[in-house]
Enzyme design. Structure first.
Site, PDB file in Angstrom:
ATOM      1  N   LYS A 175     -27.252  19.926  40.136  1.00  0.00           N
ATOM      2  CA  LYS A 175     -27.145  19.299  41.446  1.00  0.00           C
ATOM      3  C   LYS A 175     -25.666  19.021  41.744  1.00  0.00           C
ATOM      4  O   LYS A 175     -24.864  18.957  40.807  1.00  0.00           O
ATOM      5  CB  LYS A 175     -27.964  18.015  41.501  1.00  0.00           C
ATOM      6  CG  LYS A 175     -27.327  16.830  40.760  1.00  0.00           C
ATOM      7  CD  LYS A 175     -28.092  15.572  41.034  1.00  0.00           C
ATOM      8  CE  LYS A 175     -27.411  14.366  40.431  1.00  0.00           C
ATOM      9  NZ  LYS A 175     -26.193  13.931  41.138  1.00  0.00           N
ATOM     10  N   HIS A 205     -31.659  16.179  35.668  1.00  0.00           N
ATOM     11  CA  HIS A 205     -31.811  15.662  34.310  1.00  0.00           C
ATOM     12  C   HIS A 205     -32.774  14.490  34.238  1.00  0.00           C
ATOM     13  O   HIS A 205     -33.328  14.213  33.168  1.00  0.00           O
ATOM     14  CB  HIS A 205     -30.446  15.268  33.725  1.00  0.00           C
ATOM     15  CG  HIS A 205     -29.824  14.064  34.336  1.00  0.00           C
ATOM     16  ND1 HIS A 205     -29.029  14.112  35.462  1.00  0.00           N
ATOM     17  CD2 HIS A 205     -29.884  12.754  33.984  1.00  0.00           C
ATOM     18  CE1 HIS A 205     -28.627  12.900  35.772  1.00  0.00           C
ATOM     19  NE2 HIS A 205     -29.121  12.062  34.897  1.00  0.00           N
ATOM     20  N   LYS A 209     -36.347  13.154  31.242  1.00  0.00           N
ATOM     21  CA  LYS A 209     -36.495  11.896  30.507  1.00  0.00           C
ATOM     22  C   LYS A 209     -37.958  11.661  30.133  1.00  0.00           C
ATOM     23  O   LYS A 209     -38.866  11.870  30.938  1.00  0.00           O
ATOM     24  CB  LYS A 209     -35.957  10.734  31.347  1.00  0.00           C
ATOM     25  CG  LYS A 209     -34.442  10.777  31.542  1.00  0.00           C
ATOM     26  CD  LYS A 209     -33.961   9.590  32.342  1.00  0.00           C
ATOM     27  CE  LYS A 209     -32.445   9.640  32.524  1.00  0.00           C
ATOM     28  NZ  LYS A 209     -31.746   9.424  31.253  1.00  0.00           N
ATOM     29  N   ASP A 262     -26.108  11.764  46.413  1.00  0.00           N
ATOM     30  CA  ASP A 262     -25.911  11.899  44.977  1.00  0.00           C
ATOM     31  C   ASP A 262     -27.159  11.548  44.185  1.00  0.00           C
ATOM     32  O   ASP A 262     -27.424  12.146  43.144  1.00  0.00           O
ATOM     33  CB  ASP A 262     -24.744  11.009  44.533  1.00  0.00           C
ATOM     34  CG  ASP A 262     -24.348  11.223  43.088  1.00  0.00           C
ATOM     35  OD1 ASP A 262     -24.312  12.390  42.649  1.00  0.00           O
ATOM     36  OD2 ASP A 262     -24.064  10.229  42.391  1.00  0.00           O
ATOM     37  N   HIS A 267     -32.925  12.544  42.476  1.00  0.00           N
ATOM     38  CA  HIS A 267     -33.585  11.711  41.469  1.00  0.00           C
ATOM     39  C   HIS A 267     -34.700  10.850  42.047  1.00  0.00           C
ATOM     40  O   HIS A 267     -35.841  10.874  41.582  1.00  0.00           O
ATOM     41  CB  HIS A 267     -32.564  10.792  40.788  1.00  0.00           C
ATOM     42  CG  HIS A 267     -31.457  11.516  40.094  1.00  0.00           C
ATOM     43  ND1 HIS A 267     -31.614  12.767  39.538  1.00  0.00           N
ATOM     44  CD2 HIS A 267     -30.179  11.154  39.850  1.00  0.00           C
ATOM     45  CE1 HIS A 267     -30.470  13.143  38.980  1.00  0.00           C
ATOM     46  NE2 HIS A 267     -29.591  12.187  39.164  1.00  0.00           N
ATOM     47  N   LYS A 365     -23.657   1.633  43.028  1.00  0.00           N
ATOM     48  CA  LYS A 365     -22.681   1.469  41.954  1.00  0.00           C
ATOM     49  C   LYS A 365     -22.118   0.050  41.986  1.00  0.00           C
ATOM     50  O   LYS A 365     -22.156  -0.616  43.014  1.00  0.00           O
ATOM     51  CB  LYS A 365     -21.559   2.496  42.084  1.00  0.00           C
ATOM     52  CG  LYS A 365     -22.027   3.934  41.856  1.00  0.00           C
ATOM     53  CD  LYS A 365     -20.868   4.900  41.864  1.00  0.00           C
ATOM     54  CE  LYS A 365     -21.326   6.328  41.563  1.00  0.00           C
ATOM     55  NZ  LYS A 365     -21.883   6.460  40.190  1.00  0.00           N
TER      56      LYS A 365
END
Length: 514
Positions: A175, A205, A209, A262, A267, A365
């Site tokens: 990505k 990713h 998991k 992002d 995700h 963040k």
């Protein structure tokens, strides 16, 4: 093993009859573009070593590095060695390392250099002859999307993208898969113009998991959960990915991309799809994708985006005991940047199961702690035969799936306070942790995903349909924000801008405190 199966060329050592045993990749090699990047050093190279250490790679597995460096094979080997010693999950074993290192090769060159790709083609052929890779090759593009086109063209021109008889060639791309719907479609046309759709592996990713995969086990292997996993009982769902770090020197990538592109587009929407999907006919790739695509196609963004979205940008503050600077003071960031470092959305899933249940997604963040979780929050009991004072500390029942860092599941429910003279009910939690429940440690996500690439097993990889559906959800939000000026500042170490809390308060809800 029957004579007929042997005659068909089926290797009894590769065909695992017991599904509980790990599958081992067959003869193959991997070409890694972007070997000098953080992802390769911190994740990909260590994951390859860990797979080898676990006995899941064939003895002749080979790794080819490609970069604009004046290196020899041994120089590349030293780079891999340092990465493995610093970041590998499993213990270092000299015999494993020596066998793996025998298959290291390095090809110097730039992405637009035909001679370098001709040399790469010769190297792949040499590995087939010397290491027995069978010509099977995965090309891992750990590079910015702007270079996908030229690399794919070079792979096609040099013949590397075309497998010979009984060979396979696959491409792995990281990505972001574009920056909006239009660019995602253009990128897909480029990649699938060179490689067949079933040979393209888009890495997310998070889908590697263990806890993310356990969503499916939690829902479909347990009769106690599935009957209440719907709008009759669920009040709302919160999906959170919070980071306590800043952009960590990634200004060149992050500025202009922002938190929503992002994280939410890939995700968090993937987590939403797994949480909301119907039971698939099987866990085969096609069945899983069908159900996820149905959910994403049913997602709607509320019409009033002023009330249904929030975005922020971290300002200076305290991260624990450390004084930290704001986003606009980070190296490489313009003082006029309008890139958000926090994004929150309210989404609706227009299906019979989820009608009227809002899904709240947030990421940011420089927040209070690092955590990723899915919280399914249930409606209050329709009748409580208690006094108001007996239940004043009682919240809503919830099932919380913790993706990171403390992988596991927490259930929150009400229980009587022991010893109280009268009935008094408070929230308690029941906790399951992977680390305490299982003796074996969970592999890193990239271990699972790289092995799946080499096995040609695609269930955890989104196809271009999922990617495009995700951009259809996010594009209207990005277009709305582009007209709204700057994001709202929020203090580092907190939990985001006030507008995010306002978004929840309008609905009579609050964000869960992880």
């Amino acid at each position: 093993m029957s004579p007929a199966r042997v005659a068909r060329g089926i290797n009894p050592l590769r065909q695992v009859e017991d599904k509980r045993l790990p599958r081992i990749a067959g003869p193959c090699a991997m070409v890694l573009f972007g070997v000098t990047g953080d992802l390769a050093r911190k994740k990909l190279m260590p994951a390859i070593y860990d797979l080898s250490n676990r006995g899941l790679l064939p003895p002749g597995f080979s790794l080819v590095g490609f970069a604009r460096r004046d290196w020899e094979d041994q120089d590349f080997g030293k780079i891999v060695y340092d990465a493995v010693r610093e970041h590998s999950r499993t213990p270092f074993r000299e015999d494993v390392w020596r066998n793996l290192a025998e298959g290291f090769r390095f090809v110097p060159g730039t992405f637009d250099d035909p001679a370098a790709f001709d040399l790469l083609a010769q190297t792949v052929k040499e590995l087939d002859e010397s290491r027995g890779t069978g010509g099977n090759t995965a090309f891992y593009l750990s590079i910015p999307p702007a270079f996908f086109s030229v690399v794919c063209e070079q792979l096609e021109r040099s013949g590397l993208s075309v497998p010979g008889n009984n060979e396979w060639r696959r491409v792995v791309i990281e990505k972001p898969f574009g920056h909006d719907l239009k660019s995602a479609r253009e990128l897909n046309a480029i990649v699938e113009g060179v490689f067949p759709a079933d040979s393209v592996f888009r890495i997310d990713h998070y889908l590697g998991k263990e806890t993310v995969q356990n969503i499916l086990a939690l829902r479909f292997a347990n009769q106690m959960f599935e009957p209440v996993w719907n709008s009759h009982y669920v009040d709302h769902v919160q999906i959170t990915m919070a980071e306590d770090i800043g952009i960590a020197g990634r200004a060149g990538y992050y500025d202009g991309i922002g938190a929503a592109r992002d994280v939410i587009q890939n995700h968090l929407l993937q987590l939403l799809a797994l949480t909301a999907m119907e039971q698939p006919n099987s866990f085969e790739a096609s069945d899983l994708r069908t159900e996820k695509e149905k959910v994403l196609a049913a997602v709607r963004v509320p019409k009033d985006l002023t009330k249904a979205t929030a975005r922020g940008q971290y300002a200076a503050g305290w991260q624990g005991s450390e004084k930290v600077i704001g986003y606009l003071d980070e190296d490489g960031i313009s003082a006029r940047s309008t890139t958000e470092t926090y994004a929150a959305l309210k989404l609706e899933v227009h299906t019979r199961r989820w009608a009227g249940v809002p899904f709240y997604l947030r990421t940011g963040k420089r927040l209070g702690k690092r955590v990723t979780e899915i919280a399914v929050v249930f409606k209050r009991a329709p009748h409580l035969p208690f006094t108001d004072t007996a239940t004043e500390e009682l919240g809503q029942n919830a099932i919380v799936i913790r993706v990171q860092p403390d992988e596991g599941i927490t259930m929150r429910f009400g229980s009587k306070v022991p010893g109280a003279g009268s009935m008094e009910v408070r929230d308690v939690t029941m906790d399951f942790g992977y680390g305490s429940a299982f003796t074996e440690s969970s592999p890193e996500a990239y271990e699972r995903l790289i092995l799946d690439v080499l096995l040609g097993d695609p269930p955890l990889f989104p196809r271009h349909e999922e990617v495009e559906l995700s951009w259809k959800i996010l594009d209207p939000v990005e277009q709305f924000w582009a007209k709204k000026g700057s994001p709202q500042p929020y203090d580092s170490g907190g939990w985001g801008p006030a507008s995010a809390d306002d978004m929840m308060h309008r609905d009579g809800r609050t964000w869960r405190m992880p």
